[in-house]
Design a protein around this motif. Structure first.
Motif, PDB file in Angstrom:
ATOM      1  N   LEU A  94     -30.025  83.933  50.454  1.00 30.33           N
ATOM      2  CA  LEU A  94     -29.697  84.478  51.562  1.00 30.33           C
ATOM      3  C   LEU A  94     -28.485  83.783  52.201  1.00 30.33           C
ATOM      4  N   ILE A  95     -28.344  82.711  52.273  1.00 29.17           N
ATOM      5  CA  ILE A  95     -27.318  81.880  52.960  1.00 29.17           C
ATOM      6  C   ILE A  95     -25.883  82.545  52.173  1.00 29.17           C
ATOM      7  N   HIS A  96     -25.854  82.225  50.790  1.00 32.05           N
ATOM      8  CA  HIS A  96     -24.875  82.537  50.155  1.00 32.05           C
ATOM      9  C   HIS A  96     -24.300  83.937  50.063  1.00 32.05           C
ATOM     10  N   GLN A  97     -25.150  85.011  50.362  1.00 34.28           N
ATOM     11  CA  GLN A  97     -24.842  86.128  50.515  1.00 34.28           C
ATOM     12  C   GLN A  97     -24.102  86.503  52.053  1.00 34.28           C
ATOM     13  N   ALA A  98     -24.739  85.845  52.917  1.00 35.14           N
ATOM     14  CA  ALA A  98     -24.091  85.924  54.339  1.00 35.14           C
ATOM     15  C   ALA A  98     -22.791  85.104  54.286  1.00 35.14           C
ATOM     16  N   LEU A  99     -22.415  84.232  53.553  1.00 28.70           N
ATOM     17  CA  LEU A  99     -21.199  83.593  53.647  1.00 28.70           C
ATOM     18  C   LEU A  99     -20.083  84.069  52.922  1.00 28.70           C
ATOM     19  N   GLN A 100     -20.488  84.819  51.923  1.00 28.01           N
ATOM     20  CA  GLN A 100     -19.366  85.363  50.956  1.00 28.01           C
ATOM     21  C   GLN A 100     -18.284  86.181  51.468  1.00 28.01           C
ATOM     22  N   PRO A 101     -18.807  87.021  52.579  1.00 29.69           N
ATOM     23  CA  PRO A 101     -17.422  87.781  53.157  1.00 29.69           C
ATOM     24  C   PRO A 101     -16.662  86.881  53.876  1.00 29.69           C
ATOM     25  N   TYR A 102     -17.125  85.684  54.400  1.00 30.19           N
ATOM     26  CA  TYR A 102     -16.141  84.836  55.297  1.00 30.19           C
ATOM     27  C   TYR A 102     -15.199  84.149  54.183  1.00 30.19           C
ATOM     28  N   TYR A 103     -15.652  83.941  53.056  1.00 28.85           N
ATOM     29  CA  TYR A 103     -14.892  83.145  52.096  1.00 28.85           C
ATOM     30  C   TYR A 103     -13.745  84.172  51.578  1.00 28.85           C
ATOM     31  N   MET A 104     -14.130  85.212  51.588  1.00 22.33           N
ATOM     32  CA  MET A 104     -13.337  86.190  50.820  1.00 22.33           C
ATOM     33  C   MET A 104     -12.079  86.549  51.766  1.00 22.33           C
ATOM     34  N   GLU A 105     -12.371  86.320  53.098  1.00 23.49           N
ATOM     35  CA  GLU A 105     -11.127  86.270  53.892  1.00 23.49           C
ATOM     36  C   GLU A 105     -10.204  85.616  53.971  1.00 23.49           C
ATOM     37  N   PHE A 106     -10.625  84.430  52.970  1.00 23.80           N
ATOM     38  CA  PHE A 106      -9.602  83.225  52.872  1.00 23.80           C
ATOM     39  C   PHE A 106      -8.952  83.388  51.362  1.00 23.80           C
ATOM     40  N   GLY A 107      -9.514  84.452  50.685  1.00 25.41           N
ATOM     41  CA  GLY A 107      -9.005  84.701  49.358  1.00 25.41           C
ATOM     42  C   GLY A 107      -9.858  83.712  48.300  1.00 25.41           C
ATOM     43  N   LEU A 108     -11.127  83.108  48.733  1.00 27.86           N
ATOM     44  CA  LEU A 108     -12.107  82.290  47.982  1.00 27.86           C
ATOM     45  C   LEU A 108     -13.216  83.229  47.760  1.00 27.86           C
ATOM     46  N   THR A 109     -14.001  82.666  46.341  1.00 23.35           N
ATOM     47  CA  THR A 109     -15.201  82.995  46.254  1.00 23.35           C
ATOM     48  C   THR A 109     -16.331  81.992  46.297  1.00 23.35           C
ATOM     49  N   LEU A 110     -17.489  82.435  46.995  1.00 22.94           N
ATOM     50  CA  LEU A 110     -18.459  81.206  47.075  1.00 22.94           C
ATOM     51  C   LEU A 110     -19.048  81.297  45.892  1.00 22.94           C
ATOM     52  N   ASP A 111     -19.074  80.440  45.084  1.00 24.96           N
ATOM     53  CA  ASP A 111     -19.653  80.412  43.734  1.00 24.96           C
ATOM     54  C   ASP A 111     -21.054  80.063  43.763  1.00 24.96           C
ATOM     55  N   THR A 112     -21.570  78.960  44.448  1.00 26.43           N
ATOM     56  CA  THR A 112     -22.980  78.470  44.477  1.00 26.43           C
ATOM     57  C   THR A 112     -23.230  78.009  46.170  1.00 26.43           C
ATOM     58  N   PHE A 113     -24.675  78.051  46.688  1.00 26.17           N
ATOM     59  CA  PHE A 113     -24.850  77.310  47.862  1.00 26.17           C
ATOM     60  C   PHE A 113     -26.047  77.101  47.601  1.00 26.17           C
ATOM     61  N   ILE A 114     -26.581  75.695  47.669  1.00 26.18           N
ATOM     62  CA  ILE A 114     -27.624  75.012  47.499  1.00 26.18           C
ATOM     63  C   ILE A 114     -28.220  74.228  48.646  1.00 26.18           C
ATOM     64  N   VAL A 115     -29.213  74.685  48.955  1.00 25.21           N
ATOM     65  CA  VAL A 115     -29.945  73.876  50.333  1.00 25.21           C
ATOM     66  C   VAL A 115     -30.727  73.035  49.636  1.00 25.21           C
ATOM     67  N   ARG A 116     -30.720  71.770  50.064  1.00 26.16           N
ATOM     68  CA  ARG A 116     -31.401  70.580  49.441  1.00 26.16           C
ATOM     69  C   ARG A 116     -32.522  70.339  50.354  1.00 26.16           C
ATOM     70  N   GLU A 117     -32.478  70.271  51.731  1.00 26.29           N
ATOM     71  CA  GLU A 117     -33.326  69.916  52.492  1.00 26.29           C
ATOM     72  C   GLU A 117     -33.154  70.508  54.088  1.00 26.29           C
ATOM     73  N   PHE A 118     -34.160  70.927  54.433  1.00 29.97           N
ATOM     74  CA  PHE A 118     -34.361  71.034  56.265  1.00 29.97           C
ATOM     75  C   PHE A 118     -35.299  70.009  56.720  1.00 29.97           C
ATOM     76  N   SER A 119     -34.987  69.643  57.808  1.00 34.85           N
ATOM     77  CA  SER A 119     -36.041  68.776  58.452  1.00 34.85           C
ATOM     78  C   SER A 119     -35.782  68.755  59.878  1.00 34.85           C
ATOM     79  N   LEU A 120     -36.844  68.411  60.492  1.00 32.83           N
ATOM     80  CA  LEU A 120     -36.748  68.358  62.085  1.00 32.83           C
ATOM     81  C   LEU A 120     -36.176  66.798  62.580  1.00 32.83           C
ATOM     82  N   PRO A 121     -35.790  66.694  63.782  1.00 36.74           N
ATOM     83  CA  PRO A 121     -35.143  65.482  64.232  1.00 36.74           C
ATOM     84  C   PRO A 121     -36.475  64.637  64.357  1.00 36.74           C
TER      85      PRO A 121
END
Length: 178
Positions: A94-121
């Protein structure tokens, strides 16, 4: 060529709305990779007339842009905080799909996006741990009875304490009845 193992992480917690906890702050980290897919757009919008433009020079911009959109992607996913890690692959997509258009604006392709961890403070993690403990305990009345029952043998063994005297009186008066 692909720029692999680009790290992302939240220096400060992101505030997201969670349907179970309300507004919460989360920290996250992971890795991503990208490559230049449209050299003309990259040249026009990013590198300009410079002879050389390094990955390190764009890395900060990409990381900031990425972090700026992660909170929105999490909110739109409707995945509760407690389920973020169990839905790690889905969230990464989901994050990968959401970010892809912003990368394309710079002529880039976001190939992978991996979430390793989410935690609370730390302070919020303590509250969550307390809540989990309370849920595990269940009925507080029964838990209190259990705790009292567990403490009676300890109190009775303590000869110098008031509880030991009371337990001793009860046990000796009970013996005299029998």
């Amino acid at each position: 060529r692909m720029q692999l193992n680009q790290r992302w992480g939240t220096a400060n917690p992101l505030t997201i709305r969670d349907r179970e906890f309300g507004a919460i702050r989360v920290r996250g980290n992971g890795v991503y990779s990208w490559h230049i897919s449209d050299p003309r757009t990259f040249h026009t919008k990013v590198s300009g007339t410079r002879e050389k433009y390094t990955v390190a020079e764009i890395e900060g911009q990409l990381r900031d842009m990425t972090l700026g959109h992660i909170g929105d992607a999490i909110a739109q996913s409707q995945i509760p905080f407690l389920d973020l890690i169990s839905n790690q692959l889905e969230l990464s997509k989901l994050i990968h799909q959401a970010l892809q258009p912003y990368y394309m604006e710079f002529g880039l392709t976001l190939d992978t996006f991996i979430v390793r961890e989410f935690s609370l403070p730390e302070e919020l993690q303590k509250r969550l741990d307390e809540r989990i403990s309370m849920n595990m305990i269940g009925d507080m009345g029964r838990y209190t009875q259990f705790q009292v029952a567990q403490s009676i043998p300890v109190a009775a063994a303590n000869e110098g304490g008031i509880a030991g005297i009371g337990a001793g009186i009860r046990s000796s008066s009970w013996r005299s009845r029998s």
